[in-house]
Motif scaffolding. Structure first.
Motif, PDB file in Angstrom:
ATOM      1  N   ALA A 109       1.307  -0.801   0.028  1.00  0.00           N
ATOM      2  CA  ALA A 109       0.149  -0.139  -0.168  1.00  0.00           C
ATOM      3  C   ALA A 109       0.522   0.724  -0.279  1.00  0.00           C
ATOM      4  N   ALA A 110       1.550   1.108   0.791  1.00  0.00           N
ATOM      5  CA  ALA A 110       2.975   2.493   0.538  1.00  0.00           C
ATOM      6  C   ALA A 110       3.254   2.413  -0.239  1.00  0.00           C
ATOM      7  N   TYR A 111       3.401   1.425  -1.267  1.00  0.00           N
ATOM      8  CA  TYR A 111       4.290   1.193  -2.397  1.00  0.00           C
ATOM      9  C   TYR A 111       2.920   2.537  -3.594  1.00  0.00           C
ATOM     10  N   HIS A 112       2.079   2.098  -3.441  1.00  0.00           N
ATOM     11  CA  HIS A 112       0.952   2.506  -4.433  1.00  0.00           C
ATOM     12  C   HIS A 112       0.897   4.533  -4.049  1.00  0.00           C
ATOM     13  N   ASP A 113       0.749   4.179  -3.158  1.00  0.00           N
ATOM     14  CA  ASP A 113       0.804   5.627  -2.320  1.00  0.00           C
ATOM     15  C   ASP A 113       1.562   6.934  -2.473  1.00  0.00           C
ATOM     16  N   ILE A 114       3.001   6.578  -3.599  1.00  0.00           N
ATOM     17  CA  ILE A 114       4.369   6.861  -3.826  1.00  0.00           C
ATOM     18  C   ILE A 114       3.009   7.905  -4.700  1.00  0.00           C
ATOM     19  N   SER A 115       2.359   6.650  -5.195  1.00  0.00           N
ATOM     20  CA  SER A 115       2.233   7.908  -6.852  1.00  0.00           C
ATOM     21  C   SER A 115       1.383   9.126  -6.829  1.00  0.00           C
ATOM     22  N   ALA A 116       1.316   9.009  -5.427  1.00  0.00           N
ATOM     23  CA  ALA A 116       0.486  10.544  -5.019  1.00  0.00           C
ATOM     24  C   ALA A 116       0.989  11.424  -4.515  1.00  0.00           C
ATOM     25  N   PHE A 117       2.559  11.487  -5.406  1.00  0.00           N
ATOM     26  CA  PHE A 117       3.936  12.599  -5.191  1.00  0.00           C
ATOM     27  C   PHE A 117       4.037  12.552  -6.572  1.00  0.00           C
ATOM     28  N   THR A 118       4.064  11.365  -7.231  1.00  0.00           N
ATOM     29  CA  THR A 118       3.773  11.198  -9.155  1.00  0.00           C
ATOM     30  C   THR A 118       3.870  12.915  -9.619  1.00  0.00           C
ATOM     31  N   GLU A 119       4.029  13.095 -10.458  1.00  0.00           N
ATOM     32  CA  GLU A 119       2.945  14.072 -11.797  1.00  0.00           C
ATOM     33  C   GLU A 119       2.181  13.086 -12.038  1.00  0.00           C
ATOM     34  N   ASN A 120       0.895  13.287 -12.776  1.00  0.00           N
ATOM     35  CA  ASN A 120       0.384  12.715 -13.456  1.00  0.00           C
ATOM     36  C   ASN A 120      -0.063  11.522 -12.266  1.00  0.00           C
ATOM     37  N   ASN A 121       0.361  11.345 -11.096  1.00  0.00           N
ATOM     38  CA  ASN A 121      -0.349   9.627 -10.315  1.00  0.00           C
ATOM     39  C   ASN A 121       0.252   9.106 -10.850  1.00  0.00           C
ATOM     40  N   GLN A 122       1.590   8.897 -11.246  1.00  0.00           N
ATOM     41  CA  GLN A 122       2.628   7.732 -12.401  1.00  0.00           C
ATOM     42  C   GLN A 122       2.508   7.080 -11.007  1.00  0.00           C
ATOM     43  N   GLN A 123       2.811   5.736 -11.290  1.00  0.00           N
ATOM     44  CA  GLN A 123       2.875   4.873 -10.158  1.00  0.00           C
ATOM     45  C   GLN A 123       4.496   4.428 -10.068  1.00  0.00           C
ATOM     46  N   GLU A 130      13.707  -0.714  -0.791  1.00  0.00           N
ATOM     47  CA  GLU A 130      14.901   0.196  -0.091  1.00  0.00           C
ATOM     48  C   GLU A 130      15.062   1.253  -1.047  1.00  0.00           C
ATOM     49  N   GLN A 131      15.213   1.030  -2.376  1.00  0.00           N
ATOM     50  CA  GLN A 131      14.032   2.282  -4.211  1.00  0.00           C
ATOM     51  C   GLN A 131      13.519   2.731  -4.123  1.00  0.00           C
ATOM     52  N   SER A 132      12.253   2.337  -3.449  1.00  0.00           N
ATOM     53  CA  SER A 132      11.467   2.507  -3.061  1.00  0.00           C
ATOM     54  C   SER A 132      10.996   3.490  -2.244  1.00  0.00           C
ATOM     55  N   HIS A 133      11.129   3.391  -0.612  1.00  0.00           N
ATOM     56  CA  HIS A 133      11.617   4.680   0.213  1.00  0.00           C
ATOM     57  C   HIS A 133      12.339   5.688  -0.164  1.00  0.00           C
ATOM     58  N   ALA A 134      13.693   5.493  -1.311  1.00  0.00           N
ATOM     59  CA  ALA A 134      14.318   6.555  -1.681  1.00  0.00           C
ATOM     60  C   ALA A 134      13.769   7.253  -2.631  1.00  0.00           C
ATOM     61  N   GLU A 135      12.574   6.501  -3.056  1.00  0.00           N
ATOM     62  CA  GLU A 135      12.520   7.357  -4.276  1.00  0.00           C
ATOM     63  C   GLU A 135      10.740   8.297  -3.599  1.00  0.00           C
ATOM     64  N   ALA A 136      10.473   7.712  -2.490  1.00  0.00           N
ATOM     65  CA  ALA A 136       9.673   8.518  -1.732  1.00  0.00           C
ATOM     66  C   ALA A 136      10.025   9.865  -1.553  1.00  0.00           C
ATOM     67  N   VAL A 137      11.033   9.677  -0.515  1.00  0.00           N
ATOM     68  CA  VAL A 137      11.942  10.766   0.077  1.00  0.00           C
ATOM     69  C   VAL A 137      11.915  12.185  -1.264  1.00  0.00           C
TER      70      VAL A 137
END
Length: 278
Positions: A109-123, A130-137
């Motif tokens: 779910a956290a992985y999918h939440d990251i799409s809220a921070f991207t342009e146009n809600n991209q996945q 580890e990469q997911s958390h770095a991308e979230a930051v």
């Protein structure tokens, strides 16, 4: 007046979370689409006119109301444009949702939440936790930047027209992701608008965070042509002194949110100092 507008605007945004009713972009998307059709053979000219026309009209309105009726129309117009120019959505709520899913151990779910921070809600494209958390930051850092700091910078530098020009540039950039015909142009234009404010945020992060680590990142970024999101993500990771290990992800996200809140307070303080000195 600029300082008062900034303080009131930030308080309203932080209190309300989202200003969707005020921040409708359909008018600009329609205008940009018409210019794109008219100047289909010269897309650069179409983009230029789509950005310059609204900013020029606003500058004319400001000129008309300056020094009239005790400055009240100018203040209200500047406040409305500043609020419109702030970032879209409810960033604080998105970060809270991400934190909540991490606290429950729901990595998917956290992985999918990251799409809220991207342009146009991209996945998200990360292949590991580890990469997911770095991308979230990295994405959260940029969202804070384009939501608050860049708008404040251009509002101080160019008034309401400057703030509007930045927000329209961001909107055009996000819209252009669907059509990469002018990708190089729109990427370079937005990068130029964000280059200086991003480095100033790096200095602010160094003051409120891990100074030596962030200062090292700052020195590297001065000659870097990397995207603003990457530069700001490096600043945030250095300033918060965190890693991207999955068992530290929640604390890391807490640190990022608190870090940018402190940085925002510091930025407002520096604006106040500039107002007093100038």
């Amino acid at each position: 007046m600029e300082f008062i507008v900034i303080v009131i605007g930030l308080l309203l945004m932080r209190q309300l979370g989202s200003l969707a009713a005020l921040q409708s972009d359909n008018w600009f998307l329609g205008l940009a689409g018409k210019f794109r059709q008219i100047f289909s053979t010269i897309p650069q000219l179409g983009k230029f006119l789509a950005l310059v026309l609204p900013v020029s009209i606003l500058a004319g309105l400001i000129w008309l109301v300056t020094d009239r009726w005790l400055g009240i129309p100018l203040f209200l117009l500047s406040l409305l444009i500043f609020l419109y120019s702030l970032g879209r959505g409810d960033l604080e709520r998105d970060v809270e949702d991400y934190q909540e899913d991490l606290s429950r151990g729901d990595e998917q779910a956290a992985y999918h939440d990251i799409s809220a921070f991207t342009e146009n809600n991209q996945q998200a494209t990360a292949e590991s936790a580890e990469q997911s958390h770095a991308e979230a930051v990295r994405l959260i850092a940029y969202r804070y930047f384009e939501r608050y700091f860049a708008v404040m910078f251009w509002f101080i530098l160019g008034g309401a027209p400057g703030a509007l020009l930045y927000r329209l540039s961001v909107i055009y950039h996000q819209q252009s992701l669907r059509n990469d015909a002018d990708a190089g142009l729109r990427d370079r234009w937005l990068w130029l608008m964000e280059w200086l404010p991003a480095r100033l945020v790096g200095i602010s992060l160094a003051v409120v965070g891990n100074f030596p680590a962030c200062l090292a990142r700052l020195s590297e970024s001065l000659i870097s042509s990397a995207a603003s999101a990457e530069v700001l993500g490096n600043y945030a990771l250095a300033a918060s002194k965190t890693s991207v290990k999955s068992d530290e992800a929640l604390a890391e996200t807490d640190d990022i949110e608190a870090l940018f809140t402190r940085t925002l307070i510091f930025a407002v303080f520096m604006v106040a100092v500039l107002v007093v000195l100038l």
